[in-house]
Design a protein around this motif. Sequence first.
Motif, PDB file in Angstrom:
ATOM      1  N   UNK A 239       0.934  -0.921  -0.088  1.00  9.15           N
ATOM      2  CA  UNK A 239      -0.346   0.102   0.016  1.00  9.15           C
ATOM      3  C   UNK A 239       0.722   1.642   0.179  1.00  9.15           C
ATOM      4  N   UNK A 240       1.672   1.660   0.770  1.00  5.40           N
ATOM      5  CA  UNK A 240       2.878   2.478   0.956  1.00  5.40           C
ATOM      6  C   UNK A 240       4.220   2.350   0.170  1.00  5.40           C
ATOM      7  N   UNK A 241       4.105   1.192  -0.597  1.00  5.65           N
ATOM      8  CA  UNK A 241       5.079   1.303  -1.375  1.00  5.65           C
ATOM      9  C   UNK A 241       5.838   2.501  -2.749  1.00  5.65           C
ATOM     10  N   UNK A 242       5.141   3.139  -3.207  1.00  2.87           N
ATOM     11  CA  UNK A 242       5.007   4.628  -3.717  1.00  2.87           C
ATOM     12  C   UNK A 242       5.018   5.667  -3.011  1.00  2.87           C
ATOM     13  N   UNK A 243       3.778   5.575  -2.352  1.00  2.00           N
ATOM     14  CA  UNK A 243       3.689   6.644  -1.358  1.00  2.00           C
ATOM     15  C   UNK A 243       4.762   6.788  -0.070  1.00  2.00           C
ATOM     16  N   UNK A 244       5.332   5.931   0.523  1.00  4.92           N
ATOM     17  CA  UNK A 244       6.664   6.754   1.548  1.00  4.92           C
ATOM     18  C   UNK A 244       7.291   5.261   1.454  1.00  4.92           C
ATOM     19  N   UNK A 245       8.693   5.522   0.671  1.00  4.30           N
ATOM     20  CA  UNK A 245       9.709   4.687   0.087  1.00  4.30           C
ATOM     21  C   UNK A 245      10.724   4.028   1.784  1.00  4.30           C
ATOM     22  N   UNK A 246      10.056   5.176   2.044  1.00  6.82           N
ATOM     23  CA  UNK A 246      11.629   4.842   3.542  1.00  6.82           C
ATOM     24  C   UNK A 246      10.133   3.675   4.394  1.00  6.82           C
ATOM     25  N   UNK A 247       8.630   4.255   4.482  1.00  6.26           N
ATOM     26  CA  UNK A 247       8.031   3.251   5.132  1.00  6.26           C
ATOM     27  C   UNK A 247       8.164   1.617   4.631  1.00  6.26           C
ATOM     28  N   UNK A 248       8.460   1.861   3.487  1.00  7.53           N
ATOM     29  CA  UNK A 248       7.928   0.788   2.166  1.00  7.53           C
ATOM     30  C   UNK A 248       8.936  -0.567   2.953  1.00  7.53           C
ATOM     31  N   UNK A 249      11.004   0.508   2.635  1.00  2.55           N
ATOM     32  CA  UNK A 249      11.605   0.009   3.732  1.00  2.55           C
ATOM     33  C   UNK A 249      11.592  -0.847   5.146  1.00  2.55           C
ATOM     34  N   UNK A 250      11.266  -0.275   5.900  1.00  6.29           N
ATOM     35  CA  UNK A 250      11.154  -0.344   7.087  1.00  6.29           C
ATOM     36  C   UNK A 250      10.270  -1.619   6.889  1.00  6.29           C
ATOM     37  N   UNK A 251       8.889  -1.868   6.229  1.00 12.29           N
ATOM     38  CA  UNK A 251       8.466  -2.530   6.691  1.00 12.29           C
ATOM     39  C   UNK A 251       8.822  -4.188   5.859  1.00 12.29           C
ATOM     40  N   UNK A 252       9.840  -3.479   4.761  1.00  8.32           N
ATOM     41  CA  UNK A 252      10.110  -5.134   4.560  1.00  8.32           C
ATOM     42  C   UNK A 252      11.108  -5.397   5.415  1.00  8.32           C
ATOM     43  N   UNK A 253      12.124  -4.650   5.966  1.00  7.34           N
ATOM     44  CA  UNK A 253      13.305  -4.987   7.561  1.00  7.34           C
ATOM     45  C   UNK A 253      11.836  -6.025   8.068  1.00  7.34           C
ATOM     46  N   UNK A 254      11.285  -5.651   8.430  1.00  2.85           N
ATOM     47  CA  UNK A 254      10.108  -6.683   9.535  1.00  2.85           C
ATOM     48  C   UNK A 254       9.909  -6.861   8.993  1.00  2.85           C
ATOM     49  N   UNK A 255       9.353  -7.489   8.158  1.00  3.31           N
ATOM     50  CA  UNK A 255       9.421  -9.080   7.312  1.00  3.31           C
ATOM     51  C   UNK A 255      10.212  -9.769   6.290  1.00  3.31           C
ATOM     52  N   UNK A 256      11.134  -9.320   6.286  1.00  4.80           N
ATOM     53  CA  UNK A 256      12.023 -10.327   7.073  1.00  4.80           C
ATOM     54  C   UNK A 256      12.530 -10.742   7.832  1.00  4.80           C
ATOM     55  N   UNK A 257      13.080 -10.287   9.097  1.00  3.99           N
ATOM     56  CA  UNK A 257      12.959 -10.521  10.712  1.00  3.99           C
ATOM     57  C   UNK A 257      11.921 -11.613  10.707  1.00  3.99           C
ATOM     58  N   UNK A 258      11.006 -11.235  10.836  1.00  7.82           N
ATOM     59  CA  UNK A 258       9.539 -12.035  10.790  1.00  7.82           C
ATOM     60  C   UNK A 258       9.619 -13.250  10.708  1.00  7.82           C
TER      61      UNK A 258
END
Length: 463
Positions: A239-258
């Motif tokens: 949902x936020x990949x294009x609007x907020x790249x920084x939040x998208x990067x953080x979510x990607x890191x969380x997905x990897x951690x989990x």
Amino acid sequence: MTATGAIVEEGARGAPSGPWWWARRRSMVLDVALALVSALECLLEGVSFAHEVGMPAVLGGLIGVPVGAALVVRRRWPVAVVLLSIATTPAELGFLLGIVGLYSLAASEVPRRIIVVLSAASLLGTLVVAVARFHQDMAQDGYHPGWWSMLAISVLLALGLTAPPVLLGLYVGARRRLVESLRERADGLERELSLLAERAEERAVWARNEERTRIAREMHDVVAHRVSLMVVHAAALQAVALKDPEKASRNAGLVGDMGRQALTELREMLGVLRTSQDGAPAAERPGAAESQRLAEVAVAASARVRAASGAAASSGGPGGPGAPAVAVVDGGPTLEGLEDLVGQSREAGMAVELSVVGAERSYAPGVERTAYRVVQEALTNVHKHAPGAKAVVRLAHRDAEVALQVENGPSDGAGTDAGLPSGGNGLVGMRERVTALGGVFVSGPTDAGGFRVSAVIPDSAAA
């Protein structure tokens, strides 16, 4: 099939086979042979007695034959055979009849008092006949010994004809009863061993089923929660990949951690299974060092992703930066990891509050693991069924128990529905975990349209 059942079946079919049939056949042959010999003896003695008393010889023979043939029924009616022997003692009939009859009587199941009475009667009758016959023979020969001499010889003769068969019969009867009791005891032990084997097999089947259920429950708790959060974060990332790249990067890191945390927990669980199957610790098997190295690389990668996304503050767990957020003791999570568990749900977009009442203390490993899994599964259900709903996690430390409650309100519709599947095993697994420890589990909808899960788990260590 037991030996008795085989004998009954063979008798019903008329099949002459088996040791029991052959033993009975030999007994019948022996009885018939003894009866024939005794009948011949009584025939000759009956003829001699008939000459002495002036009776026809044919009559004496006719009396002696049936008397001697009575040995055919010595096993079935031993008392009648002995009584017949005592009755014919004055006629000096049935020398073999008396000996075999006394033996059969003593070896039978007749009460001891009857055996003693009939043996004494036979001894007395033999003694009287012996004294009379000695006196008669001595008088005919012109020899007159003293009464004490004749009495002593008569007593020895009577005892010689009575005591040995009685003693031998008592010994054989006692030995036969001992063998029968040992056989019955062996049959009883065989039946008990068969029952124990059946029960052991039932216990083994039950244990395997319980172990499968426990493994399925653990796998469900680990995979369902971690993967559910991964799906939620992935939906938010989309949902936020294009609007907020920084939040998208953080979510990607969380997905990897989990994902790495889920793999770590699954690896630990599979390591326990391999240890129980192979009989050796996981560290002693080839490839354990490589698994450890891969885990360290995964932890380091997680730390770099968090640092790049500005989320390094969330990695302050007991294992240092990048360590899994779950505190593990004795192969399972503990209540110390509830803060991190709630924090993961907050990072996934859930408004969740943690309330702790009472002085914090440690419980038995199984109690803490069960309490953690209940909260974990309850939060997973909120992600699945009530996206965007507010949730409250309450934990109460008591003297001899720990109480848990996870309550969520209705979904506000603002949260993103990730379309998570539900297998319907979450509540069942929670209830099984709690009741297995002797606790109480209650779940159901609230009046406000939400859902509540409550559990009270006794502290087995305190008990």
